[in-house]
Write a protein that holds these residues in place. Structure first.
Motif, PDB file in Angstrom:
ATOM      1  N   LEU A 265       0.832  -1.205   0.000  1.00 18.68           N
ATOM      2  CA  LEU A 265       0.000   0.000   0.000  1.00 18.68           C
ATOM      3  C   LEU A 265       0.865   1.253   0.000  1.00 18.68           C
ATOM      4  O   LEU A 265       0.643   2.193  -0.775  1.00 18.68           O
ATOM      5  N   ILE A 266       1.879   1.277   0.882  1.00 21.27           N
ATOM      6  CA  ILE A 266       2.784   2.423   0.946  1.00 21.27           C
ATOM      7  C   ILE A 266       3.484   2.613  -0.397  1.00 21.27           C
ATOM      8  O   ILE A 266       3.618   3.736  -0.899  1.00 21.27           O
ATOM      9  N   ASP A 267       3.940   1.517  -0.996  1.00 19.86           N
ATOM     10  CA  ASP A 267       4.650   1.578  -2.269  1.00 19.86           C
ATOM     11  C   ASP A 267       3.798   2.214  -3.357  1.00 19.86           C
ATOM     12  O   ASP A 267       4.276   3.073  -4.106  1.00 19.86           O
ATOM     13  N   SER A 268       2.543   1.835  -3.432  1.00 23.11           N
ATOM     14  CA  SER A 268       1.670   2.374  -4.480  1.00 23.11           C
ATOM     15  C   SER A 268       1.416   3.867  -4.283  1.00 23.11           C
ATOM     16  O   SER A 268       1.393   4.639  -5.243  1.00 23.11           O
ATOM     17  N   TYR A 269       1.263   4.290  -3.030  1.00 22.55           N
ATOM     18  CA  TYR A 269       1.038   5.711  -2.757  1.00 22.55           C
ATOM     19  C   TYR A 269       2.274   6.534  -3.104  1.00 22.55           C
ATOM     20  O   TYR A 269       2.171   7.615  -3.701  1.00 22.55           O
ATOM     21  N   ILE A 270       3.447   6.039  -2.714  1.00 21.17           N
ATOM     22  CA  ILE A 270       4.680   6.781  -2.973  1.00 21.17           C
ATOM     23  C   ILE A 270       4.936   6.910  -4.469  1.00 21.17           C
ATOM     24  O   ILE A 270       5.280   7.991  -4.973  1.00 21.17           O
ATOM     25  N   LYS A 271       4.764   5.843  -5.214  1.00 18.72           N
ATOM     26  CA  LYS A 271       5.000   5.887  -6.655  1.00 18.72           C
ATOM     27  C   LYS A 271       4.058   6.845  -7.365  1.00 18.72           C
ATOM     28  O   LYS A 271       4.419   7.468  -8.366  1.00 18.72           O
ATOM     29  N   ASP A 272       2.834   6.966  -6.855  1.00 18.41           N
ATOM     30  CA  ASP A 272       1.849   7.852  -7.470  1.00 18.41           C
ATOM     31  C   ASP A 272       1.937   9.282  -6.944  1.00 18.41           C
ATOM     32  O   ASP A 272       1.136  10.142  -7.343  1.00 18.41           O
ATOM     33  N   GLY A 273       2.911   9.529  -6.052  1.00 17.67           N
ATOM     34  CA  GLY A 273       3.070  10.871  -5.506  1.00 17.67           C
ATOM     35  C   GLY A 273       1.945  11.272  -4.574  1.00 17.67           C
ATOM     36  O   GLY A 273       1.732  12.457  -4.312  1.00 17.67           O
ATOM     37  N   LYS A 274       1.229  10.293  -4.030  1.00 21.57           N
ATOM     38  CA  LYS A 274       0.106  10.569  -3.141  1.00 21.57           C
ATOM     39  C   LYS A 274       0.550  10.502  -1.678  1.00 21.57           C
ATOM     40  O   LYS A 274       1.617   9.981  -1.362  1.00 21.57           O
ATOM     41  N   ILE A 275      -0.301  11.009  -0.808  1.00 25.28           N
ATOM     42  CA  ILE A 275      -0.003  11.021   0.618  1.00 25.28           C
ATOM     43  C   ILE A 275      -0.531   9.741   1.246  1.00 25.28           C
ATOM     44  O   ILE A 275      -1.708   9.399   1.113  1.00 25.28           O
ATOM     45  N   VAL A 276       0.361   9.040   1.929  1.00 17.00           N
ATOM     46  CA  VAL A 276       0.009   7.769   2.574  1.00 17.00           C
ATOM     47  C   VAL A 276      -1.041   8.017   3.658  1.00 17.00           C
ATOM     48  O   VAL A 276      -1.000   9.054   4.347  1.00 17.00           O
TER      49      VAL A 276
END
Length: 232
Positions: free
Chosen positions: A88-99
């Protein structure tokens, strides 16, 4: 006379207890700025200058601060074997979103508790890259407002283009999956739309110290040192 003496003694003990309790309650500085503004670089400079010991966090011998990078904690959790939040963290970081704030708050709280368990004197924290939006701030207020005191926000102000150029240069050797132009553009937009309003909110409370981060590392650090010396 005896009653007065007992009263004075009681007040004295209460005062000591209050000071001890306050000393043990975490004192927090939020460190904010765009991606590439130099927050991590300045922490490294503080470590070098003041002889901190670096473990999983940076420990200050001079100011008694512990540096906690929200981003580093999230990346560490992402790579931790068996982490239930890693993907979950990985997907948020790659998309530039806030965890999601629940994850970040839990990591920060755990790191603060572990630091103070090792040494109760280390109760002052520089929290880097947090809060990044109103949801982060609401989460902090809900969970930590009565557990920690926020002294002020240290804001590293830098133009978007300078931030992007620094991150692209860093990406050549950092190995970070978000140090690429596509992710950076998303991160900059997230910062402008979500984090700058948080900084503005603290500015209205008179709790922001701004440092011009577009200059050289040493010039920026000179201002940081002056600020920390003044604030104690």
């Amino acid at each position: 006379m005896l009653v007065q003496l007992r009263g004075a003694l009681s007040r004295g003990v209460s005062s000591v207890v209050y000071r001890v309790a306050r000393a043990m309650k975490p004192q927090v500085i939020f460190v904010l700025g765009g991606p590439g503004a130099g927050k991590g670089t300045q922490c490294a400079k503080i470590v070098e200058t003041y002889g901190y010991t670096q473990l999983s966090v940076c420990l200050s011998q001079t100011y008694g601060y512990t540096h906690l990078s929200a981003g580093d904690l999230l990346r560490g959790e992402r790579s931790r074997e068996g982490s239930e939040f890693g993907q979950l963290i990985d997907s948020y970081i790659k998309d530039g979103k806030i965890v999601p704030v629940e994850i970040t708050i839990n990591l920060l709280r755990k790191a603060m508790e572990e630091t103070m368990q090792l040494d109760q004197k280390k109760s002052r924290f520089l929290i880097d890259g947090f809060p990044r939006n109103h949801d982060n701030l609401r989460g902090w207020t809900s969970v930590m407002e009565d557990k920690a005191d926020v002294k002020f926000v240290l804001f590293f102000d830098c133009s978007d283009q300078v931030c992007i150029n620094r991150c692209l240069e860093r990406g050549k050797s950092s190995g970070r999956t978000d140090d690429n132009r596509e992710s950076l553009e998303k991160r900059i937009q997230t910062y402008l739309q979500s984090t700058r309003p948080i900084i503005g909110q603290y500015e209205r409370q008179g709790k922001v110290h701004t440092v011009d981060a577009s200059r050289s590392v040493d010039e920026v650090f000179a201002d940081v040192k002056t600020l920390l010396d003044r604030e104690g």
